[in-house]
Design a protein around this motif. Sequence first.
Motif, PDB file in Angstrom:
ATOM      1  N   ARG A 118      -2.085  -6.760  10.431  1.00  0.00           N
ATOM      2  CA  ARG A 118      -1.234  -7.956  10.333  1.00  0.00           C
ATOM      3  C   ARG A 118      -1.472  -8.866  11.538  1.00  0.00           C
ATOM      4  O   ARG A 118      -1.557 -10.084  11.398  1.00  0.00           O
ATOM      5  CB  ARG A 118       0.237  -7.576  10.230  1.00  0.00           C
ATOM      6  CG  ARG A 118       1.141  -8.798  10.065  1.00  0.00           C
ATOM      7  CD  ARG A 118       2.593  -8.413   9.881  1.00  0.00           C
ATOM      8  NE  ARG A 118       2.912  -8.046   8.530  1.00  0.00           N
ATOM      9  CZ  ARG A 118       3.221  -8.909   7.565  1.00  0.00           C
ATOM     10  NH1 ARG A 118       3.216 -10.189   7.813  1.00  0.00           N
ATOM     11  NH2 ARG A 118       3.539  -8.480   6.371  1.00  0.00           N
ATOM     12  N   ASP A 150       3.986 -13.993   0.003  1.00  0.00           N
ATOM     13  CA  ASP A 150       4.833 -12.958  -0.596  1.00  0.00           C
ATOM     14  C   ASP A 150       4.394 -12.633  -2.016  1.00  0.00           C
ATOM     15  O   ASP A 150       4.507 -11.497  -2.461  1.00  0.00           O
ATOM     16  CB  ASP A 150       6.300 -13.397  -0.583  1.00  0.00           C
ATOM     17  CG  ASP A 150       6.871 -13.415   0.824  1.00  0.00           C
ATOM     18  OD1 ASP A 150       6.442 -12.594   1.657  1.00  0.00           O
ATOM     19  OD2 ASP A 150       7.733 -14.266   1.093  1.00  0.00           O
ATOM     20  N   ALA A 172       1.356 -10.182   1.602  1.00  0.00           N
ATOM     21  CA  ALA A 172       2.087  -9.436   2.625  1.00  0.00           C
ATOM     22  C   ALA A 172       2.178  -7.954   2.279  1.00  0.00           C
ATOM     23  O   ALA A 172       2.153  -7.111   3.180  1.00  0.00           O
ATOM     24  CB  ALA A 172       3.483 -10.022   2.805  1.00  0.00           C
ATOM     25  N   ALA A 173       2.264  -7.622   1.015  1.00  0.00           N
ATOM     26  CA  ALA A 173       2.404  -6.228   0.590  1.00  0.00           C
ATOM     27  C   ALA A 173       1.233  -5.363   1.042  1.00  0.00           C
ATOM     28  O   ALA A 173       1.369  -4.143   1.168  1.00  0.00           O
ATOM     29  CB  ALA A 173       2.547  -6.154  -0.930  1.00  0.00           C
ATOM     30  N   HIS A 174       0.083  -5.975   1.318  1.00  0.00           N
ATOM     31  CA  HIS A 174      -1.107  -5.225   1.721  1.00  0.00           C
ATOM     32  C   HIS A 174      -1.306  -5.201   3.234  1.00  0.00           C
ATOM     33  O   HIS A 174      -2.348  -4.763   3.721  1.00  0.00           O
ATOM     34  CB  HIS A 174      -2.347  -5.796   1.029  1.00  0.00           C
ATOM     35  CG  HIS A 174      -2.254  -5.730  -0.466  1.00  0.00           C
ATOM     36  ND1 HIS A 174      -2.297  -4.551  -1.164  1.00  0.00           N
ATOM     37  CD2 HIS A 174      -2.082  -6.702  -1.373  1.00  0.00           C
ATOM     38  CE1 HIS A 174      -2.172  -4.797  -2.454  1.00  0.00           C
ATOM     39  NE2 HIS A 174      -2.036  -6.101  -2.602  1.00  0.00           N
ATOM     40  N   LEU A 175      -0.315  -5.658   3.970  1.00  0.00           N
ATOM     41  CA  LEU A 175      -0.420  -5.707   5.435  1.00  0.00           C
ATOM     42  C   LEU A 175       0.574  -4.748   6.067  1.00  0.00           C
ATOM     43  O   LEU A 175       1.414  -5.127   6.879  1.00  0.00           O
ATOM     44  CB  LEU A 175      -0.191  -7.138   5.930  1.00  0.00           C
ATOM     45  CG  LEU A 175      -1.176  -8.176   5.433  1.00  0.00           C
ATOM     46  CD1 LEU A 175      -0.791  -9.551   5.944  1.00  0.00           C
ATOM     47  CD2 LEU A 175      -2.601  -7.816   5.830  1.00  0.00           C
ATOM     48  N   THR A 176       0.478  -3.485   5.719  1.00  0.00           N
ATOM     49  CA  THR A 176       1.406  -2.488   6.249  1.00  0.00           C
ATOM     50  C   THR A 176       1.032  -2.009   7.652  1.00  0.00           C
ATOM     51  O   THR A 176       1.876  -1.536   8.384  1.00  0.00           O
ATOM     52  CB  THR A 176       1.483  -1.273   5.299  1.00  0.00           C
ATOM     53  OG1 THR A 176       0.167  -0.758   5.116  1.00  0.00           O
ATOM     54  CG2 THR A 176       2.071  -1.686   3.950  1.00  0.00           C
ATOM     55  N   ASP A 177      -0.234  -2.163   8.030  1.00  0.00           N
ATOM     56  CA  ASP A 177      -0.694  -1.763   9.354  1.00  0.00           C
ATOM     57  C   ASP A 177      -0.447  -2.924  10.327  1.00  0.00           C
ATOM     58  O   ASP A 177      -0.985  -4.023  10.139  1.00  0.00           O
ATOM     59  CB  ASP A 177      -2.190  -1.423   9.295  1.00  0.00           C
ATOM     60  CG  ASP A 177      -2.776  -1.017  10.622  1.00  0.00           C
ATOM     61  OD1 ASP A 177      -2.150  -1.248  11.683  1.00  0.00           O
ATOM     62  OD2 ASP A 177      -3.890  -0.460  10.614  1.00  0.00           O
ATOM     63  N   PRO A 178       0.365  -2.711  11.380  1.00  0.00           N
ATOM     64  CA  PRO A 178       0.663  -3.797  12.334  1.00  0.00           C
ATOM     65  C   PRO A 178      -0.585  -4.384  12.991  1.00  0.00           C
ATOM     66  O   PRO A 178      -0.629  -5.589  13.264  1.00  0.00           O
ATOM     67  CB  PRO A 178       1.563  -3.135  13.379  1.00  0.00           C
ATOM     68  CG  PRO A 178       2.131  -1.937  12.706  1.00  0.00           C
ATOM     69  CD  PRO A 178       1.103  -1.487  11.703  1.00  0.00           C
ATOM     70  N   PRO A 238      -5.789  -4.440  -1.163  1.00  0.00           N
ATOM     71  CA  PRO A 238      -5.951  -3.965   0.211  1.00  0.00           C
ATOM     72  C   PRO A 238      -7.142  -4.648   0.875  1.00  0.00           C
ATOM     73  O   PRO A 238      -8.112  -5.004   0.207  1.00  0.00           O
ATOM     74  CB  PRO A 238      -6.197  -2.469   0.054  1.00  0.00           C
ATOM     75  CG  PRO A 238      -5.790  -2.144  -1.344  1.00  0.00           C
ATOM     76  CD  PRO A 238      -5.917  -3.390  -2.146  1.00  0.00           C
TER      77      PRO A 238
END
Length: 149
Positions: free
Chosen positions: A99, A111, A90-96, A66
């Motif tokens: 990102r 990825d 990418a898996a740690h970029l859940t907040d737009p 994170p």
Amino acid sequence: MHTLHTAPLLRRTVDDGGPLPGWAVLVDGDRIEALGPVEELTQAYPMVRVRRWPGTLGPALVHDGPLPPAPSPRERVHALLRVGVGAVLAAHLTDPAVRAAVTRNDVAVLDVARPPVLAAGDRADLAVFADDGRCLATIVAGRLVHRRA
């Protein structure tokens, strides 16, 4: 415009056997054009802009986790740039918003984790580290995004 990044030592990977003294990375736009001895590259490109860094020049790091907490998405990304990171998963970029901050700063989004390496034709993601491990500079996609004062 070509830029030659040089330091007393160059590492092609984060943990290659040993750094190469007197080598440099030639960057054109956002890509690595060549790696080689400083003398050879300056002879081949006599009008090149040269950035001389103290310490060890090598590939920017890949952050596998994170993003660090901070008051804003921009500050979360800059916390990574200050330690020599040029790519995140990418898996740690859940907040737009995070990102978007990553995208605005040209940080690579992967990825899957991969070992960072410097090679001709690859994206110019570089970092310079002092002997004590502090990041002195981070170059992402050929652009200087962090320099320690």
